[in-house]
Structures are given as structure tokens and as C-alpha cells.
Design a protein around this motif. Sequence first.
Motif, PDB file in Angstrom:
ATOM      1  N   UNK A  46       0.836  -1.189   0.000  1.00 28.60           N
ATOM      2  CA  UNK A  46       0.000   0.000   0.000  1.00 28.60           C
ATOM      3  C   UNK A  46       0.871   1.238   0.000  1.00 28.60           C
ATOM      4  N   UNK A  47       0.564   2.243  -0.850  1.00 27.97           N
ATOM      5  CA  UNK A  47       1.345   3.464  -0.851  1.00 27.97           C
ATOM      6  C   UNK A  47       1.083   4.288   0.409  1.00 27.97           C
ATOM      7  N   UNK A  48       2.003   5.165   0.721  1.00 26.58           N
ATOM      8  CA  UNK A  48       1.866   6.025   1.890  1.00 26.58           C
ATOM      9  C   UNK A  48       1.001   7.209   1.491  1.00 26.58           C
ATOM     10  N   UNK A  49      -0.180   7.328   2.116  1.00 25.34           N
ATOM     11  CA  UNK A  49      -1.090   8.421   1.809  1.00 25.34           C
ATOM     12  C   UNK A  49      -1.740   8.928   3.080  1.00 25.34           C
ATOM     13  N   UNK A  50      -2.353  10.113   2.972  1.00 22.23           N
ATOM     14  CA  UNK A  50      -3.016  10.706   4.123  1.00 22.23           C
ATOM     15  C   UNK A  50      -4.228   9.881   4.550  1.00 22.23           C
ATOM     16  N   UNK A  51      -4.920   9.302   3.590  1.00 20.32           N
ATOM     17  CA  UNK A  51      -6.099   8.507   3.871  1.00 20.32           C
ATOM     18  C   UNK A  51      -5.925   7.134   3.239  1.00 20.32           C
ATOM     19  N   UNK A  52      -5.224   6.202   3.912  1.00 22.29           N
ATOM     20  CA  UNK A  52      -4.922   4.910   3.299  1.00 22.29           C
ATOM     21  C   UNK A  52      -6.158   4.080   2.958  1.00 22.29           C
ATOM     22  N   UNK A  53      -7.264   4.298   3.619  1.00 26.38           N
ATOM     23  CA  UNK A  53      -8.459   3.513   3.336  1.00 26.38           C
ATOM     24  C   UNK A  53      -9.059   3.864   1.981  1.00 26.38           C
ATOM     25  N   UNK A  54      -8.733   5.043   1.455  1.00 20.30           N
ATOM     26  CA  UNK A  54      -9.325   5.491   0.205  1.00 20.30           C
ATOM     27  C   UNK A  54      -8.548   5.062  -1.029  1.00 20.30           C
ATOM     28  N   UNK A  55      -7.380   4.448  -0.845  1.00 20.03           N
ATOM     29  CA  UNK A  55      -6.530   4.101  -1.972  1.00 20.03           C
ATOM     30  C   UNK A  55      -6.394   2.588  -2.070  1.00 20.03           C
ATOM     31  N   UNK A  56      -6.487   2.079  -3.305  1.00 20.51           N
ATOM     32  CA  UNK A  56      -6.300   0.643  -3.532  1.00 20.51           C
ATOM     33  C   UNK A  56      -4.826   0.288  -3.426  1.00 20.51           C
ATOM     34  N   UNK A  57      -4.491  -0.964  -3.137  1.00 21.24           N
ATOM     35  CA  UNK A  57      -3.088  -1.376  -3.062  1.00 21.24           C
ATOM     36  C   UNK A  57      -2.401  -1.265  -4.415  1.00 21.24           C
ATOM     37  N   UNK A  58      -1.100  -1.053  -4.361  1.00 19.43           N
ATOM     38  CA  UNK A  58      -0.282  -0.966  -5.565  1.00 19.43           C
ATOM     39  C   UNK A  58       0.469  -2.281  -5.704  1.00 19.43           C
ATOM     40  N   UNK A  59       0.560  -2.807  -6.927  1.00 14.86           N
ATOM     41  CA  UNK A  59       1.236  -4.073  -7.177  1.00 14.86           C
ATOM     42  C   UNK A  59       2.745  -3.846  -7.169  1.00 14.86           C
ATOM     43  N   UNK A  60       3.470  -4.649  -6.398  1.00 13.85           N
ATOM     44  CA  UNK A  60       4.925  -4.534  -6.342  1.00 13.85           C
ATOM     45  C   UNK A  60       5.536  -5.277  -7.516  1.00 13.85           C
ATOM     46  N   UNK A  61       6.713  -4.835  -7.912  1.00 17.75           N
ATOM     47  CA  UNK A  61       7.426  -5.496  -9.002  1.00 17.75           C
ATOM     48  C   UNK A  61       7.796  -6.908  -8.579  1.00 17.75           C
ATOM     49  N   UNK A  62       7.808  -7.882  -9.511  1.00 18.75           N
ATOM     50  CA  UNK A  62       8.073  -9.267  -9.160  1.00 18.75           C
ATOM     51  C   UNK A  62       9.453  -9.483  -8.529  1.00 18.75           C
ATOM     52  N   UNK A  63      10.441  -8.664  -8.861  1.00 21.95           N
ATOM     53  CA  UNK A  63      11.774  -8.879  -8.320  1.00 21.95           C
ATOM     54  C   UNK A  63      11.946  -8.280  -6.924  1.00 21.95           C
TER      55      UNK A  63
ATOM     56  N   UNK B 134      -5.826   6.096  -9.055  1.00 22.14           N
ATOM     57  CA  UNK B 134      -5.895   6.262  -7.602  1.00 22.14           C
ATOM     58  C   UNK B 134      -6.418   7.652  -7.241  1.00 22.14           C
ATOM     59  N   UNK B 135      -5.956   8.666  -7.946  1.00 21.92           N
ATOM     60  CA  UNK B 135      -6.439  10.026  -7.686  1.00 21.92           C
ATOM     61  C   UNK B 135      -7.931  10.124  -7.986  1.00 21.92           C
ATOM     62  N   UNK B 136      -8.383   9.440  -9.036  1.00 17.56           N
ATOM     63  CA  UNK B 136      -9.801   9.446  -9.378  1.00 17.56           C
ATOM     64  C   UNK B 136     -10.630   8.754  -8.303  1.00 17.56           C
ATOM     65  N   UNK B 137     -10.083   7.730  -7.683  1.00 16.34           N
ATOM     66  CA  UNK B 137     -10.800   7.028  -6.626  1.00 16.34           C
ATOM     67  C   UNK B 137     -10.816   7.838  -5.333  1.00 16.34           C
ATOM     68  N   UNK B 138      -9.747   8.575  -5.097  1.00 16.45           N
ATOM     69  CA  UNK B 138      -9.590   9.258  -3.823  1.00 16.45           C
ATOM     70  C   UNK B 138     -10.186  10.665  -3.793  1.00 16.45           C
TER      71      UNK B 138
ATOM     72  N   UNK C 203      -1.360  16.217   0.500  1.00 17.78           N
ATOM     73  CA  UNK C 203      -2.259  15.142   0.934  1.00 17.78           C
ATOM     74  C   UNK C 203      -1.685  13.753   0.704  1.00 17.78           C
ATOM     75  N   UNK C 204      -0.777  13.621  -0.261  1.00 17.02           N
ATOM     76  CA  UNK C 204      -0.183  12.319  -0.575  1.00 17.02           C
ATOM     77  C   UNK C 204       1.338  12.457  -0.454  1.00 17.02           C
ATOM     78  N   UNK C 205       1.864  12.404   0.764  1.00 14.09           N
ATOM     79  CA  UNK C 205       3.315  12.571   0.934  1.00 14.09           C
ATOM     80  C   UNK C 205       4.085  11.405   0.319  1.00 14.09           C
TER      81      UNK C 205
END
Length: 171
Positions: free
Chosen positions: A18-35, A49-53, A74-76
Motif C-alpha cells: 500500500x502506498x503512503x497516503x493521508x487517507x490509506x483507506x481510500x486508496x487501492x493497493x499498488x502491485x509490487x514489481x516481481x523482483x 488512484x487520484x480518481x478514486x480518492x 495530501x499524498x506525501x
Amino acid sequence: MMSMNTSLTPEPAAEVTTPVVANPAAVKPVVAAPDGAAPALTARTLLKQLQQQFPPFRDCLPLSIGIDKQILAQVPGIDKKLMRTALGIHTGSQRYLRVMEKATVRYDLDGTAGAEVTDVHRKHAKEVLKERLKKEADRKKAERDAAAAEEAARVRQDKLAQLTAKFSKKG
């Protein structure tokens, strides 16, 4: 020119973070690179994500001038270059430009009305849309002309082949 992946098929995921955001509940998880490297965040996924938040992104409302500073607050930890690319995609979209043509008020991230949209900005949106539509029409016309020229060349070759066959038999 860089090509963008506009595919809707998801990339294989190794883990979800999950990315670091002011409101973590409003943002979907981000997929990490396979490596195991940093998350593979693209401008388009950031825009989603901005459209969702934030309502002004979701509803395609005219954004207030300096919205990038509000997003950074808002999204440090957000990558500035990635954010500016996402903003460019959003504000350059045909939907946003159509809204800007008729808009009178700009909106902050929380959806509150802010400054007025100037005539200069409305005129710019109208000109950009007009230019894009003209480019698209010119491109389609060029495609039609090329197809017609190709068909004419094919017909000419067929006629020449028929004439060659007709006169080579009488010899």
C-alpha cells in the motif's frame, strides 16, 4: 517517443503493498514489481488512484490552479514527475477539455469550489479540442485517400494484366 502500455490486462503480481497516503483507506493497493523492487506505479495507475480518492478527478471537474501542491500535501512521498505526468494525462483528456470549455469555477481536491475559470482558459480548451478534431479528421482523410489510391493501383494492375493476357494470346 516512449510508448505507453494501455493494456487492461493486469501484470503478474509478486506481492501487494500500500502506498503512503493521508487517507490509506481510500486508496487501492499498488502491485509490487516481481523482483521485490519498488512498486511499479505508472502515471495511469496513479491517475486511477487520484480518481478514486478525490471527487474533482473522479467527476472530471476543472482543477484549481496549484492542485499539484495540494496533492503533494495530501499524498506525501509521491513522485513529483509521475504526478505531473498523471495531471497532464488528466487535464489533456478530451473529457476534461470539454468540461473546461463550459466551466465557470475550479475545484480543490476536497471538491469545494474555488477560483473562477478565466475566458483565456476556456478559449484554450476550445482551441485544443478544435485542433485535435481537425488532426483526427485529416488523419482519417489521409487514410481514405491512401486506401483509394491503393485500390486504383490494384484496378490498374488488373486491367494491365488482362490486356497483356489478351494480346499475348493473339501473337
